[in-house]
Design a protein around this motif. Sequence first.
Motif, PDB file in Angstrom:
ATOM      1  N   GLU A 249      26.155  -6.211  13.744  1.00  0.00           N
ATOM      2  CA  GLU A 249      25.931  -4.911  13.103  1.00  0.00           C
ATOM      3  C   GLU A 249      27.246  -4.206  12.812  1.00  0.00           C
ATOM      4  N   ALA A 250      27.955  -4.704  11.813  1.00  0.00           N
ATOM      5  CA  ALA A 250      29.305  -4.231  11.491  1.00  0.00           C
ATOM      6  C   ALA A 250      29.361  -2.736  11.226  1.00  0.00           C
ATOM      7  N   GLN A 251      28.379  -2.205  10.527  1.00  0.00           N
ATOM      8  CA  GLN A 251      28.438  -0.785  10.201  1.00  0.00           C
ATOM      9  C   GLN A 251      28.434   0.077  11.457  1.00  0.00           C
ATOM     10  N   GLY A 252      27.766  -0.399  12.501  1.00  0.00           N
ATOM     11  CA  GLY A 252      27.786   0.324  13.767  1.00  0.00           C
ATOM     12  C   GLY A 252      29.184   0.422  14.340  1.00  0.00           C
ATOM     13  N   TRP A 253      29.969  -0.659  14.203  1.00  0.00           N
ATOM     14  CA  TRP A 253      31.348  -0.632  14.685  1.00  0.00           C
ATOM     15  C   TRP A 253      32.229   0.261  13.819  1.00  0.00           C
ATOM     16  N   VAL A 254      32.010   0.241  12.517  1.00  0.00           N
ATOM     17  CA  VAL A 254      32.757   1.134  11.630  1.00  0.00           C
ATOM     18  C   VAL A 254      32.495   2.587  12.011  1.00  0.00           C
ATOM     19  N   ASP A 255      31.235   2.912  12.245  1.00  0.00           N
ATOM     20  CA  ASP A 255      30.869   4.280  12.598  1.00  0.00           C
ATOM     21  C   ASP A 255      31.450   4.687  13.954  1.00  0.00           C
ATOM     22  N   LEU A 256      31.427   3.762  14.928  1.00  0.00           N
ATOM     23  CA  LEU A 256      31.950   4.092  16.250  1.00  0.00           C
ATOM     24  C   LEU A 256      33.462   4.309  16.195  1.00  0.00           C
ATOM     25  N   MET A 257      34.175   3.450  15.481  1.00  0.00           N
ATOM     26  CA  MET A 257      35.631   3.633  15.385  1.00  0.00           C
ATOM     27  C   MET A 257      35.973   4.952  14.705  1.00  0.00           C
ATOM     28  N   ASP A 258      35.199   5.313  13.696  1.00  0.00           N
ATOM     29  CA  ASP A 258      35.397   6.610  13.043  1.00  0.00           C
ATOM     30  C   ASP A 258      35.160   7.739  14.040  1.00  0.00           C
ATOM     31  N   GLU A 259      34.128   7.602  14.845  1.00  0.00           N
ATOM     32  CA  GLU A 259      33.815   8.602  15.874  1.00  0.00           C
ATOM     33  C   GLU A 259      34.939   8.708  16.903  1.00  0.00           C
ATOM     34  N   LEU A 260      35.581   7.584  17.218  1.00  0.00           N
ATOM     35  CA  LEU A 260      36.664   7.568  18.203  1.00  0.00           C
ATOM     36  C   LEU A 260      37.999   8.038  17.621  1.00  0.00           C
ATOM     37  N   GLY A 261      38.007   8.390  16.352  1.00  0.00           N
ATOM     38  CA  GLY A 261      39.213   8.942  15.746  1.00  0.00           C
ATOM     39  C   GLY A 261      40.079   7.952  15.004  1.00  0.00           C
ATOM     40  N   TRP A 262      39.572   6.740  14.780  1.00  0.00           N
ATOM     41  CA  TRP A 262      40.289   5.744  14.006  1.00  0.00           C
ATOM     42  C   TRP A 262      39.808   5.812  12.556  1.00  0.00           C
ATOM     43  N   GLN A 263      40.706   5.537  11.623  1.00  0.00           N
ATOM     44  CA  GLN A 263      40.336   5.527  10.214  1.00  0.00           C
ATOM     45  C   GLN A 263      39.969   4.103   9.794  1.00  0.00           C
TER      46      GLN A 263
END
Length: 409
Positions: A249-263
Motif C-alpha cells: 500500500e504505497a500511498q499509505g507510506w507516502v501519506d505517513l512520510m508527509d505526516e512525519l514532515g518529509w516531502q
Amino acid sequence: MTDTDETRSADGSARTARQSRLRRLMRYVPLVAPVLLWAVPCWVLLYTGQHWPLPVTVGGTCLFVLGLVTMPFAMVRGHGRRQRDRAAIVGDTLLGTIWVLFTWAVLLGVLLRPALTAAGAGDGQDRARTVTGAVLAVAAVLLSWGYAEARRVPRVRRLEVELPRLGAGLDGTRVVLITDTHYGPLDRVRWSERVCAEVDALEADLVCHTGDIADGTAGRRRAQAAPLGTVRAAHARVYVTGNHEYYSEAQGWVDLMDELGWQPLRNRHVLLERGGDSLVVAGVDDVTAESSGLAGHRAHLAGALAGADPGLPVLLLAHQPKFIDRAVEGGVDLQLSGHTHGGQIWPFHYLVRLDQPAVAGLSRHGDRTLLYTSRGTGFWGPPFRVFAPSEITLLVLRSPRRPDAPAAP
C-alpha cells in the motif's frame, strides 16, 4: 522479400525462440533453487566420504529435509497475504542460514578437499570430515557476525562529491542519505531511534530517504517508522518510494512520510538555495510503480524536472540504480539510490550485478552524471549482513575549485 530480409526474419525468430525457452526455464527457478540450496550442503556435509554413524546421517538428512519444507512455507505465510511476523522471521532466518551454508559448502568442498589431498592430510574419511567441520565452523562464525552487523546502527560513510555545475554558494552542502530501512517482522523501534539520532548528529542541510522504508503497511510498521519524524535538516527532508512500498500500500507510506514532515518527491522537485546559488532536488517514483496499478504512480523524470531551470545542477533521488540511463538522458548531475544492499550476504552481489549497473559506491555514467548507490541502512529478510556492511551516508557536495582558491577545510 530480399535475402537480407529473410536473414533478419530468421535471426528475429531465433531470438524469439531463445527468449521463449529462457522464460520457460525461469518458471522452474523458484522450484529448483530451494532444492539445490538445501541438497548441496546436505550432500557435502553428510555423503561425500564421511562415513558418519547411521543416526548422524539420518538425523542430519532429516534436518535438511525439514528445512527445505519449512522455509518456503514460512516465507509464504510470513510475507504473503497473511503477513505473519513469526513465520517471516523463521523463513527469513532459514534462508540466510542455508545461503551461507550453501556458499561455503561449495567453496570449501571445491577448494579445501583438493588442498588436503595434495598435502597428504589423512585418509579420505579424515579429509571429508575436516571439510564438514570447516564448513560448519565458518558458517557459524559468519552467521553470528552477520547477525551483529545487521542489527547494529550503521557506520557513517563520508565522501566528497564534486559537481562541475554546482555554484560556489552551495560548496560544502551536506547531504545525508538513508535508504532501505526495511522495518519489518523484527521490531526495531530502538534501532530506528538510534539511527535517527546518528543522522541528526551529522547536521545535514538535506536528508534523503530513497525508499523501501518497510516490509508491511504503514499502519503495521508505524511505530518503527515514527522516529523518522524526529530527524532534523537545515533545508529539507525528502523521500521517494521504493519497490517494497508497492508491495504494501504505497500511498499509505507516502501519506505517513508527509505526516512525519518529509516531502515525498513523487515526480517533482524542490529547490535548495544557499549563498545565492540553487540546487534542483528532484525525485521519481520507483520503476515498478506503474505496474502496481496505483493511479498516478510511475517513474517520470520529465515531470520531476518540469519548470526547473535547465542551467541549474540536479540532484535526483531514484530508488533503483538502473534508473541511471534515464538520468543520463535527462542531464542529471548526481543520482542517489539504494535497493542493492551491496548484496547483503556475500556473494549475492554477483547476482545483483546482473540486474543493476552498480552495487555500491560512487560511479560515473556518461559525461556528466554521477551515481551513488548506498548499501542500505537496514536489511531485507534474512537478519544477516556478510561482507556488505550497512551505512548512513554523508555526501559533502563540492563546487569546482578555482586554481587560485584555498583548499576546502
